[in-house]
Design a protein around this motif. Structure first.
Motif, short mmCIF file in Angstrom:
data_model
loop_
_atom_site.label_atom_id
_atom_site.label_comp_id
_atom_site.label_asym_id
_atom_site.label_seq_id
_atom_site.Cartn_x
_atom_site.Cartn_y
_atom_site.Cartn_z
N MET A 11 3.83 -6.51 -7.57
CA MET A 11 3.04 -5.39 -8.08
C MET A 11 2.61 -5.64 -9.50
SD MET A 11 1.68 -2.55 -7.25
CE MET A 11 0.75 -1.36 -8.17
N ALA A 12 3.52 -6.11 -10.35
CA ALA A 12 3.17 -6.41 -11.74
C ALA A 12 2.15 -7.54 -11.81
CB ALA A 12 4.43 -6.78 -12.52
N LEU A 13 2.31 -8.54 -10.96
CA LEU A 13 1.38 -9.66 -10.95
C LEU A 13 0.00 -9.21 -10.51
CD1 LEU A 13 0.98 -12.71 -11.35
CD2 LEU A 13 1.71 -13.04 -8.97
N ILE A 14 -0.06 -8.39 -9.47
CA ILE A 14 -1.35 -7.90 -8.97
C ILE A 14 -2.07 -7.10 -10.04
CG2 ILE A 14 -2.41 -6.29 -7.33
CD1 ILE A 14 -0.29 -7.18 -5.31
N SER A 17 -0.44 -1.87 0.06
CA SER A 17 0.83 -2.22 0.72
C SER A 17 0.75 -3.56 1.42
CB SER A 17 1.21 -1.11 1.71
OG SER A 17 0.24 -1.00 2.72
N ASN A 18 -0.41 -3.89 1.95
CA ASN A 18 -0.57 -5.18 2.62
C ASN A 18 -0.53 -6.32 1.61
OD1 ASN A 18 -2.54 -3.07 4.16
ND2 ASN A 18 -1.30 -4.28 5.58
N LEU A 19 -1.11 -6.09 0.43
CA LEU A 19 -1.03 -7.12 -0.61
C LEU A 19 0.40 -7.36 -1.04
CD1 LEU A 19 -4.07 -6.43 -2.98
CD2 LEU A 19 -3.70 -8.42 -1.54
N LEU A 20 1.13 -6.29 -1.20
CA LEU A 20 2.51 -6.40 -1.69
C LEU A 20 3.41 -7.08 -0.65
CD1 LEU A 20 2.94 -2.91 -3.40
CD2 LEU A 20 2.59 -5.12 -4.52
N THR A 21 3.12 -6.94 0.62
CA THR A 21 3.96 -7.53 1.67
C THR A 21 3.40 -8.85 2.19
OG1 THR A 21 2.78 -6.18 3.30
CG2 THR A 21 4.83 -5.29 2.39
#
Length: 790
Positions: free
Chosen positions: A648-651, A603-607
């Motif tokens: 999310m897709a990029l990660i 969640s921290n990566l996404l935000t």
């Protein structure tokens, strides 16, 4: 890609492993256009046996209940005794006037049916009650109830309330006794016989035999009384008729004798006249003479045609036979010598003279025989003529006699009629006299009823059989209702048939207290099952296992987190770099399994709330080689928005380049949009379906949502499968129970099941938990159908 060439376990399944559903099941799987297996094929006895094994305790309880119920019902019934008397009905009952009586045959069923109805008549019952004094016997008038709870006490202690007859009048007691006799009396015709079976049932064995015998005896006495009255009247009437017929017979005989004397009629012993006898004799002699004349005529006709030498008398004559033989011998000699000597030679002439002499003698013999036959024919003609002449003379005398015989015949017929009537009346008078004295019976008792020694009712075996049949029917109904309400997955085949997914693995049920120990033990049944699942995933695609695998389930607590955790370890054991991503941003669980904190993560990566200094530490190594974990991180208020974002897709795309395999532990599908969103981003999706927990409707809905989102669902695995259960173990012997049990015994999986009681799985029996889940899921399914109904 993590293909087969990078695995140390290539060339098919290892020990105890299974690679696909085709390896699990020998039968082919034919799916329809929507990937659904074909329906069941009719009645399967083996499947019925599995149901019996599965619900064996319910069946055993029903059988025990049936036995108890049969015993209780038997104890509640009052013992009854049965006695039978056989009575033979003699038809006709009395013969008074044979020449005018219509006598029915013994085979006339109406006579026996009439006797049966008389035996069951109220008049006969009244006679039986009077003969036995039944109206004065309290235990007969007021018997114990046939079916009552008090019978248990009576049969156990032998105590009962003594009935009283003082409150009833004699007429009422008699009516009660008659009613009892009629109700408990049975009369039946024995097939193909003239016997009637009289059966009486009572709680007292003596009453049963006494009443049965008395009914038969009273029937006989009743018929005798009626026959005696009839016989007295008949005898008086016949005596008057005898006197009148006797006087007429004497008068007619005197008139016949006087007329025969005056007319000169002589009658032989057989009532024939001499003239008639002579005519009969002449006719016989004439027929014989005519036959002899015809036979002799045929012989003479043969003689006239020159065939006398071939007649029987000629051929049968010994002298002629000798002459013929000698003549044939001389003729043969003459013919033999003719070839040597001439006919004029003296020896030849001598033979010729001998032959001529023998021929002359033979012809004279034939002529003598034929002359005698002609003479015999002439005598036959003369005899026939004489007999015809004599017969004509006798016929003329017969005509004169017939004129005189007409009146004689009339008088004689009157004498014969009077004599026949007189003889018949004398016979009837004797029969009536004997019957009035001996009281001829119209029925006879063939077999008296004996005192019964054992009750015929109740019969424990019959009651037990009926009770067992009823309770087995209840058990079958209960099993049918349970199966009807059971919309969960019980067997692996159901997942293939209902969802149309290939079975990639079957995970045995393990107690939550032994879960981690079982996962850590590489020789446990659970570890072997996960390695089997891993191998199936390796063969799930054309190039091996997918680079990114989403693990999800229909509902919570089906074992998806444990599956992700164990699959990561097993793929890493092959040398692959594995990343476990906790995609459940609502109720994460991976960090607990690895013993890590969940301060920062996905969640921290996404935000974009991760500092650059902390970015390297967000991917955490574990104690398991080649296994990296990305926890869920801080729980966001909008998980679905984050997961559907481009980040999310990029990660996931970047992580797929750094790791050989990315396993995403997704939240359940039903009620949430997170799993369908993540399934679009993963190369493959694995559905975890728990046995006897998730409903089929829920699983179908989850699969439908995943496919609607574009997910590539490569297969399913069944978790919490109780392979140690007796019925499953017999149905799935191909799973090799001993294989799952080698090493430390680990028969269960997963932690808690929300059954509405908030207790651990081991706190209740599996059968009870399964029943509760089936009932709850069945009721829920019914409510859903009711809501969706227009």
């Amino acid at each position: 890609m993590l293909d087969r060439n990078r695995q140390s376990e290539r060339a098919g399944p290892g020990h105890g492993e299974t690679v696909s559903a085709d390896f699990y099941y020998d039968v082919p799987r034919n799916y329809g256009p929507h990937g659904r297996a074909g329906q069941d094929e009719g009645f399967n006895p083996l499947k019925l046996l599995f149901y019996i094994v599965q619900y064996r305790w319910l069946i055993v309880m029903m059988v025990a209940a049936g036995l108890v119920a049969g015993v209780i019902v038997t104890m509640m019934q009052t013992p009854k005794y049965q006695a039978t008397t056989q009575l033979e009905v003699l038809v006709p009952s009395a013969r008074v006037f044979q020449d005018i009586e219509v006598v029915s045959e013994n085979s006339d069923v109406r006579a026996f049916l009439t006797a049966r109805e008389k035996l069951r008549s109220r008049t006969l019952a009244q006679r039986v009650v009077f003969q036995l004094g039944l109206s004065e016997k309290p235990d007969f008038l007021f018997p114990t109830p046939s079916f009552s709870l008090s019978n248990i006490v009576y049969r156990a202690f032998g105590k009962s309330k003594s009935p009283s007859i003082e409150e009833k009048t004699p007429e009422e007691r008699e009516a009660i006794a008659i009613k009892r006799v009629l109700e408990d009396l049975t009369v039946n015709l024995v097939t193909n016989t003239s016997l009637l079976s009289i059966t009486f049932v009572d709680q007292k064995p003596k009453y049963a035999s006494d009443v049965a015998n008395q009914v038969a005896q009273s029937f006989i006495d009743q018929r005798l009384d009626q026959t005696s009255e009839t016989s007295d009247l008949a005898r008086q009437f016949i005596q008057e008729q005898v006197l009148q017929v006797k006087q007429r017979l004497q008068t007619s005989e005197e008139e016949l004798v006087v007329y025969a004397k005056d007319a000169g009629i002589t009658i032989t012993g057989d009532d024939k006249s001499l003239i008639g006898s002579n005519i009969e004799a002449l006719n016989t002699a004439l027929a014989t003479a005519i036959q002899e004349r015809l036979d002799a005529g045929r012989v003479v006709d043969q003689i006239e045609k020159g065939r006398g030498s071939s007649l029987g008398p000629v051929l049968e004559s010994e002298g002629l036979q000798k002459l013929s033989e000698k003549l044939a011998d001389l003729t043969s000699q003459y013919q033999q010598k003719l070839g040597i000597l001439k006919p004029g030679f003296p020896e030849m002439q001598q033979l010729q003279s001998q032959i001529k002499e023998l021929q002359r003698l033979y012809n004279n013999g034939v002529l003598a025989i034929t002359d005698s036959l002609r003479l015999k024919y002439q005598e036959a003609q003369n005899k026939e003529a004489d007999l015809e002449s004599k017969l004509a003379e006798m016929e003329r005398q017969q005509i004169v006699f017939n004129d005189k015989n007409i009146k004689y015949t009339i008088l004689k017929r009157e004498v014969d009629s009077n004599r026949s009537q007189y003889d018949s009346l004398i016979t009837k008078l004797n029969e009536v006299g004997v019957s009035s004295e001996l009281k001829t019976q119209s029925a006879a008792i063939v077999d008296f009823a004996s005192l019964p020694v054992a009750p015929y009712s109740p019969r424990l075996s019959i009651n037990l059989g009926i009770a067992l049949a009823l309770f087995m029917a209840l058990a079958a109904s209960a099993i049918y209702i349970i199966e009807l309400l059971n919309n969960t997955f019980t067997y692996p085949e159901q997942i293939e048939k209902e969802l149309g997914l290939a079975m990639l693995g079957i995970l045995p049920l393990v107690d939550d207290r032994e879960l981690m120990a079982s996962i850590a033990d590489q020789k446990s049944g659970l570890s072997e099952a996960y390695r089997s699942l891993r191998t199936s995933l390796q063969f799930s695609g054309a190039e091996g296992a997918p680079r990114s695998l989403l693990v999800t389930s229909s509902e919570p607590s089906e074992g998806k987190s444990t599956t992700s955790f164990k699959l990561g370890q097993d793929f890493a054991a092959l040398g692959a770099k594995v990343l476990l991503v906790d995609g459940d941003l609502r109720k994460p669980n991976l960090h607990r399994l690895f013993g890590l904190d969940n301060a920062i993560g996905l969640s921290n990566l996404l935000t974009n709330t991760v500092r650059k200094d902390d970015l390297a530490g967000i991917f955490r190594t574990t104690k398991y080689p080649n296994v990296t974990v990305l926890t869920s991180g801080t729980l966001p208020p909008n998980p679905a928005d984050l997961l559907s974002s481009p980040n999310m897709a990029l990660i996931l795309a970047n992580l797929g380049k750094r790791f050989d395999l990315v396993i995403i532990d997704a939240p359940p599908v039903v009620g949430l949009s997170d799993a369908p969103i993540l399934s679009r981003l993963a190369e493959g999706t694995l559905m975890v379906v728990s046995a006897n927990q998730v409903t089929r409707k829920s699983a179908k809905t989850a699969l439908k949502r995943l496919r609607a989102a574009g997910a590539n669902v490569i297969g399913a695995t069944m978790s919490k499968f109780a392979v140690n259960k007796f019925d499953y173990n017999n149905a799935y012997k191909y799973m090799n129970y001993q294989y799952y049990d080698y090493g430390a015994g680990t028969p269960k999986i997963e932690g808690k099941v929300d059954d509405g009681a908030g207790q651990l799985v081991h706190a209740k029996s599996p059968a009870f938990r399964r029943l509760v889940r089936r009932l709850r899921s069945g009721v829920g399914d019914f409510v859903d159908r009711a809501k969706s109904a227009p």
